[in-house]
Scaffold this motif. Structure first.
Motif, PDB file in Angstrom:
ATOM      1  N   UNK A   1      98.662 -41.412 -42.791  1.00  0.00           N
ATOM      2  CA  UNK A   1      97.713 -40.668 -43.266  1.00  0.00           C
ATOM      3  C   UNK A   1      97.059 -40.274 -44.242  1.00  0.00           C
ATOM      4  N   UNK A   2      96.091 -40.224 -45.021  1.00  0.00           N
ATOM      5  CA  UNK A   2      95.292 -40.263 -45.995  1.00  0.00           C
ATOM      6  C   UNK A   2      95.936 -38.604 -46.779  1.00  0.00           C
ATOM      7  N   UNK A   3      96.230 -38.840 -47.902  1.00  0.00           N
ATOM      8  CA  UNK A   3      96.402 -37.595 -48.210  1.00  0.00           C
ATOM      9  C   UNK A   3      95.570 -37.093 -49.245  1.00  0.00           C
ATOM     10  N   UNK A   4      94.368 -35.993 -49.288  1.00  0.00           N
ATOM     11  CA  UNK A   4      93.129 -35.567 -50.499  1.00  0.00           C
ATOM     12  C   UNK A   4      93.651 -34.576 -51.235  1.00  0.00           C
ATOM     13  N   UNK A   5      94.012 -34.482 -52.429  1.00  0.00           N
ATOM     14  CA  UNK A   5      94.002 -33.745 -53.813  1.00  0.00           C
ATOM     15  C   UNK A   5      92.908 -33.101 -54.710  1.00  0.00           C
ATOM     16  N   UNK A   6      93.307 -31.864 -54.138  1.00  0.00           N
ATOM     17  CA  UNK A   6      91.765 -31.458 -54.825  1.00  0.00           C
ATOM     18  C   UNK A   6      92.049 -30.543 -55.889  1.00  0.00           C
ATOM     19  N   UNK A   7      91.339 -30.767 -57.110  1.00  0.00           N
ATOM     20  CA  UNK A   7      92.559 -30.049 -58.543  1.00  0.00           C
ATOM     21  C   UNK A   7      90.776 -29.415 -59.626  1.00  0.00           C
ATOM     22  N   UNK A   8      90.800 -28.775 -60.353  1.00  0.00           N
ATOM     23  CA  UNK A   8      89.914 -28.123 -61.533  1.00  0.00           C
ATOM     24  C   UNK A   8      89.369 -26.770 -60.301  1.00  0.00           C
ATOM     25  N   UNK A   9      89.813 -26.407 -59.826  1.00  0.00           N
ATOM     26  CA  UNK A   9      89.598 -24.667 -59.608  1.00  0.00           C
ATOM     27  C   UNK A   9      89.823 -24.165 -60.672  1.00  0.00           C
ATOM     28  N   UNK A  10      89.050 -22.996 -60.412  1.00  0.00           N
ATOM     29  CA  UNK A  10      89.072 -21.819 -61.904  1.00  0.00           C
ATOM     30  C   UNK A  10      88.939 -20.672 -61.429  1.00  0.00           C
ATOM     31  N   UNK A  11      88.577 -19.769 -62.488  1.00  0.00           N
ATOM     32  CA  UNK A  11      88.026 -18.457 -62.749  1.00  0.00           C
ATOM     33  C   UNK A  11      86.884 -18.983 -63.558  1.00  0.00           C
ATOM     34  N   UNK A  12      85.759 -18.415 -63.610  1.00  0.00           N
ATOM     35  CA  UNK A  12      84.864 -18.544 -64.684  1.00  0.00           C
ATOM     36  C   UNK A  12      83.755 -17.191 -64.259  1.00  0.00           C
ATOM     37  N   UNK A  13      83.432 -16.996 -66.080  1.00  0.00           N
ATOM     38  CA  UNK A  13      81.775 -16.803 -65.442  1.00  0.00           C
ATOM     39  C   UNK A  13      80.817 -17.018 -65.521  1.00  0.00           C
ATOM     40  N   UNK A  14      79.621 -16.164 -64.306  1.00  0.00           N
ATOM     41  CA  UNK A  14      77.867 -16.447 -64.234  1.00  0.00           C
ATOM     42  C   UNK A  14      77.376 -17.757 -65.025  1.00  0.00           C
ATOM     43  N   UNK A  15      77.095 -18.568 -64.596  1.00  0.00           N
ATOM     44  CA  UNK A  15      76.592 -19.796 -65.597  1.00  0.00           C
ATOM     45  C   UNK A  15      77.215 -20.406 -65.437  1.00  0.00           C
ATOM     46  N   UNK A  16      78.587 -20.244 -65.826  1.00  0.00           N
ATOM     47  CA  UNK A  16      79.748 -21.289 -66.313  1.00  0.00           C
ATOM     48  C   UNK A  16      79.632 -22.647 -65.611  1.00  0.00           C
ATOM     49  N   UNK A  17      80.649 -23.293 -65.899  1.00  0.00           N
ATOM     50  CA  UNK A  17      80.712 -24.605 -64.921  1.00  0.00           C
ATOM     51  C   UNK A  17      81.804 -24.735 -64.863  1.00  0.00           C
ATOM     52  N   UNK A  18      82.535 -25.907 -63.956  1.00  0.00           N
ATOM     53  CA  UNK A  18      83.531 -26.258 -63.249  1.00  0.00           C
ATOM     54  C   UNK A  18      83.056 -28.108 -62.691  1.00  0.00           C
ATOM     55  N   UNK A  19      84.333 -28.961 -63.232  1.00  0.00           N
ATOM     56  CA  UNK A  19      83.790 -29.648 -62.302  1.00  0.00           C
ATOM     57  C   UNK A  19      85.401 -30.315 -61.309  1.00  0.00           C
ATOM     58  N   UNK A  20      84.991 -29.794 -59.823  1.00  0.00           N
ATOM     59  CA  UNK A  20      85.953 -30.375 -59.296  1.00  0.00           C
ATOM     60  C   UNK A  20      86.482 -32.123 -59.498  1.00  0.00           C
ATOM     61  N   UNK A  21      88.075 -32.354 -58.582  1.00  0.00           N
ATOM     62  CA  UNK A  21      87.855 -33.655 -58.376  1.00  0.00           C
ATOM     63  C   UNK A  21      88.521 -33.356 -57.104  1.00  0.00           C
ATOM     64  N   UNK A  22      88.728 -34.863 -56.378  1.00  0.00           N
ATOM     65  CA  UNK A  22      89.280 -35.130 -55.199  1.00  0.00           C
ATOM     66  C   UNK A  22      89.953 -36.204 -55.656  1.00  0.00           C
ATOM     67  N   UNK A  23      91.526 -36.536 -54.992  1.00  0.00           N
ATOM     68  CA  UNK A  23      92.104 -37.755 -55.377  1.00  0.00           C
ATOM     69  C   UNK A  23      92.971 -37.826 -54.247  1.00  0.00           C
ATOM     70  N   UNK A  24      91.778 -39.069 -53.115  1.00  0.00           N
ATOM     71  CA  UNK A  24      92.419 -39.939 -52.194  1.00  0.00           C
ATOM     72  C   UNK A  24      94.062 -40.895 -52.298  1.00  0.00           C
ATOM     73  N   UNK A  25      95.283 -40.509 -51.146  1.00  0.00           N
ATOM     74  CA  UNK A  25      96.573 -41.432 -51.695  1.00  0.00           C
ATOM     75  C   UNK A  25      95.733 -43.069 -51.136  1.00  0.00           C
ATOM     76  N   UNK A  26      94.310 -43.190 -50.441  1.00  0.00           N
ATOM     77  CA  UNK A  26      94.520 -45.101 -49.624  1.00  0.00           C
ATOM     78  C   UNK A  26      92.776 -44.639 -50.453  1.00  0.00           C
ATOM     79  N   UNK A  27      92.441 -46.482 -50.593  1.00  0.00           N
ATOM     80  CA  UNK A  27      91.924 -46.616 -50.795  1.00  0.00           C
ATOM     81  C   UNK A  27      90.100 -46.071 -49.792  1.00  0.00           C
TER      82      UNK A  27
END
Length: 125
Positions: free
Chosen positions: A1-27
């Motif tokens: 079973x492939x696992x996907x793990x997200x990260x990078x979320x959070x709280x920001x004010x309007x106009x701000x930026x975030x970068x989400x990542x999703x790491x997979x356990x398999x190729x």
């Protein structure tokens, strides 16, 4: 079973930026379709962006503000989110399938579809 793990979320004010990542356990082969979805409280899940071997697609609501990308060597999918708006507030999920994206560019939701656990994005006005 492939696992996907997200990260990078959070709280920001309007106009701000975030970068989400999703790491997979398999190729993740380059032809695998990978995508970001989001779900706000009381709303249905919606596709945000998808990435195939030769194409990307975005929901109209995020075009010009969000960029999906992938690093095959790191088995990681990204979502760069700029000019965030309060209406972008949601739980963001990544998903992947061992198939090519649909002709329309979106991820084909059929087994097996691998999902991450989600990462919360909150944008305040």
């Amino acid at each position: 079973q492939v696992q996907l793990v997200e990260s990078g979320g959070g709280s920001v004010q309007a106009g701000g930026s975030l970068r989400l990542s999703c790491a997979a356990s398999a190729y993740m082969y380059s032809y695998y379709c990978m995508a970001w979805f989001r779900q706000a409280p009381g709303k249905e899940r919606e596709g945000v962006a998808a990435s195939g071997s030769t194409s990307t697609i975005y929901a109209d609501s995020v075009k010009g503000r969000f960029t999906i990308s992938r690093d095959t060597a790191k088995n990681t999918l990204y979502l760069q989110m700029n000019s965030l708006k309060p209406e972008d507030t949601a739980m963001y999920f990544c998903a992947a399938v061992p198939y090519r994206c649909e002709v329309n560019g979106w991820l084909p939701l059929r087994p097996p579809t691998w999902w991450g656990q989600g990462t919360q994005v909150t944008v305040s006005s």
